[in-house]
Design an enzyme around this catalytic site. Structure first.
Site, PDB file in Angstrom:
ATOM      1  NE  ARG A   1      67.698 -82.035  51.675  1.00 56.03           N
ATOM      2  CZ  ARG A   1      68.308 -83.230  51.650  1.00 56.03           C
ATOM      3  NH1 ARG A   1      68.071 -84.132  52.593  1.00 56.03           N
ATOM      4  NH2 ARG A   1      69.153 -83.525  50.705  1.00 56.03           N
TER       5      ARG A   1
ATOM      6  CG  PHE B   1      75.988 -95.130  50.097  1.00 57.26           C
ATOM      7  CD1 PHE B   1      75.010 -94.695  50.998  1.00 57.26           C
ATOM      8  CD2 PHE B   1      75.867 -94.766  48.756  1.00 57.26           C
ATOM      9  CE1 PHE B   1      73.935 -93.923  50.576  1.00 57.26           C
ATOM     10  CE2 PHE B   1      74.788 -94.003  48.329  1.00 57.26           C
ATOM     11  CZ  PHE B   1      73.819 -93.578  49.240  1.00 57.26           C
TER      12      PHE B   1
ATOM     13  CB  THR C   1      74.692 -85.294  49.744  1.00 60.07           C
ATOM     14  OG1 THR C   1      73.287 -85.137  49.525  1.00 60.07           O
ATOM     15  CG2 THR C   1      74.950 -86.600  50.455  1.00 60.07           C
TER      16      THR C   1
ATOM     17  CG  ASN D   1      76.545 -85.891  55.333  1.00 63.40           C
ATOM     18  OD1 ASN D   1      76.114 -86.408  56.359  1.00 63.40           O
ATOM     19  ND2 ASN D   1      75.971 -86.075  54.154  1.00 63.40           N
TER      20      ASN D   1
ATOM     21  CG  HIS E   1      68.757 -87.208  58.087  1.00 62.05           C
ATOM     22  ND1 HIS E   1      68.758 -87.899  56.902  1.00 62.05           N
ATOM     23  CD2 HIS E   1      67.448 -87.042  58.430  1.00 62.05           C
ATOM     24  CE1 HIS E   1      67.490 -88.157  56.554  1.00 62.05           C
ATOM     25  NE2 HIS E   1      66.684 -87.641  57.471  1.00 62.05           N
TER      26      HIS E   1
ATOM     27  NE  ARG F   1      74.521 -82.975  54.822  1.00 63.96           N
ATOM     28  CZ  ARG F   1      73.558 -83.615  54.167  1.00 63.96           C
ATOM     29  NH1 ARG F   1      73.165 -83.171  52.980  1.00 63.96           N
ATOM     30  NH2 ARG F   1      73.003 -84.687  54.687  1.00 63.96           N
TER      31      ARG F   1
ATOM     32  CE  LYS G   1      73.675 -87.907  58.314  1.00 69.96           C
ATOM     33  NZ  LYS G   1      74.169 -88.295  56.965  1.00 69.96           N
TER      34      LYS G   1
HETATM   35  P1  ADP Z   1      71.061 -86.476  51.974  1.00 68.22           P
HETATM   36  O1  ADP Z   1      71.519 -86.829  53.382  1.00 68.22           O
HETATM   37  O2  ADP Z   1      71.676 -85.204  51.485  1.00 68.22           O
HETATM   38  O3  ADP Z   1      69.544 -86.482  51.847  1.00 68.22           O
HETATM   39  P2  ADP Z   1      71.037 -89.034  50.583  1.00 68.22           P
HETATM   40  O4  ADP Z   1      69.636 -89.201  51.104  1.00 68.22           O
HETATM   41  O5  ADP Z   1      71.252 -89.207  49.132  1.00 68.22           O
HETATM   42  O6  ADP Z   1      71.625 -87.598  51.010  1.00 68.22           O
HETATM   43  O7  ADP Z   1      71.992 -90.063  51.321  1.00 68.22           O
HETATM   44  C1  ADP Z   1      71.854 -90.334  52.698  1.00 68.22           C
HETATM   45  C2  ADP Z   1      73.222 -90.298  53.332  1.00 68.22           C
HETATM   46  O8  ADP Z   1      73.981 -91.358  52.781  1.00 68.22           O
HETATM   47  C3  ADP Z   1      74.026 -89.047  53.054  1.00 68.22           C
HETATM   48  O9  ADP Z   1      73.762 -88.003  53.982  1.00 68.22           O
HETATM   49  C4  ADP Z   1      75.435 -89.531  53.167  1.00 68.22           C
HETATM   50  O10 ADP Z   1      75.869 -89.536  54.524  1.00 68.22           O
HETATM   51  C5  ADP Z   1      75.352 -90.954  52.684  1.00 68.22           C
HETATM   52  N1  ADP Z   1      75.757 -91.042  51.274  1.00 68.22           N
HETATM   53  C6  ADP Z   1      75.090 -90.570  50.212  1.00 68.22           C
HETATM   54  N2  ADP Z   1      75.739 -90.812  49.066  1.00 68.22           N
HETATM   55  C7  ADP Z   1      76.881 -91.467  49.433  1.00 68.22           C
HETATM   56  C8  ADP Z   1      77.986 -92.005  48.722  1.00 68.22           C
HETATM   57  N3  ADP Z   1      78.074 -91.914  47.392  1.00 68.22           N
HETATM   58  N4  ADP Z   1      78.969 -92.598  49.443  1.00 68.22           N
HETATM   59  C9  ADP Z   1      78.896 -92.698  50.779  1.00 68.22           C
HETATM   60  N5  ADP Z   1      77.863 -92.207  51.528  1.00 68.22           N
HETATM   61  C10 ADP Z   1      76.883 -91.602  50.856  1.00 68.22           C
HETATM   62 MG    MG Z   2      68.196 -88.055  52.061  1.00 65.02          MG
END
Ligand code: ADP
Ligand code: MG
Length: 136
Positions: free
Chosen positions: A88, A60, A94, A115, A118, A105, A12
């Site tokens: 993962r 978000f 996350t 973070n 992805h 992360r 990212k």
């Molecule tokens: P992941 O990337 O671990 O699969 P998600 O698919 O739930 O997580 O969310 C996608 C992305 O959205 C996350 O990597 C993160 O950057 C952002 N995100 C998730 N939850 C939040 C939140 N509560 N506030 C702000 N950004 C968030």
């Molecule tokens: Mg995701």
């Protein structure tokens, strides 16, 4: 029995901005991932909205799409045994604050939005996401 899979990884903007892409690519190599395809791109907000459509209803969503399109990213097609789940695991939770020691992360993430990486969350989504960026 072997179960070779392919998954999508994105380095990212926060990590590309800090010039961490080579270090992160080495972490994948160290864990047995082969980088089959990769490209550094800067996507538009509209493309980010398409990519993250599954999160459309989340509070978000707008910030997330603005963020992913805020600077260059590195998208990669990764391959190894059980690539989806292994990626993962390597990424960690996350929220970097909750991520385990040794995960990407934990090491590189700044905050829940910044973070650093992805990764596709299922084989089905990996196929959709690889199609999105690489047309296969
Ligand atoms: P992941 O990337 O671990 O699969 P998600 O698919 O739930 O997580 O969310 C996608 C992305 O959205 C996350 O990597 C993160 O950057 C952002 N995100 C998730 N939850 C939040 C939140 N509560 N506030 C702000 N950004 C968030
Ligand atoms: Mg995701």
């Amino acid at each position: 029995m072997s179960n070779i899979e392919q998954t999508l990884s994105i380095i990212k903007p926060d990590a590309v901005e800090r010039d961490l892409q080579d270090q992160i690519k080495q972490e994948f190599a160290d864990k047995g991932f082969e980088i089959i395809k990769e490209k550094k791109i800067h996507i538009s907000k509209e493309e980010a909205e398409k990519f993250y459509k599954v999160h459309e209803s989340k509070p978000f969503y707008n910030d997330l799409c603005a963020y992913l399109s805020s600077g260059p990213i590195v998208v990669m097609k990764l391959q190894r045994e059980n690539a989806v789940i292994e990626n993962r695991k390597l990424m960690g939770a996350t929220n970097p604050a909750d991520a385990e020691e040794g995960t990407l992360r934990k090491k590189y993430g700044i905050s829940i939005d910044k973070n650093s990486v992805h990764g596709s969350d299922s084989l089905e989504n990996a196929k959709i996401e690889l199609e999105f960026f690489f047309n296969n």
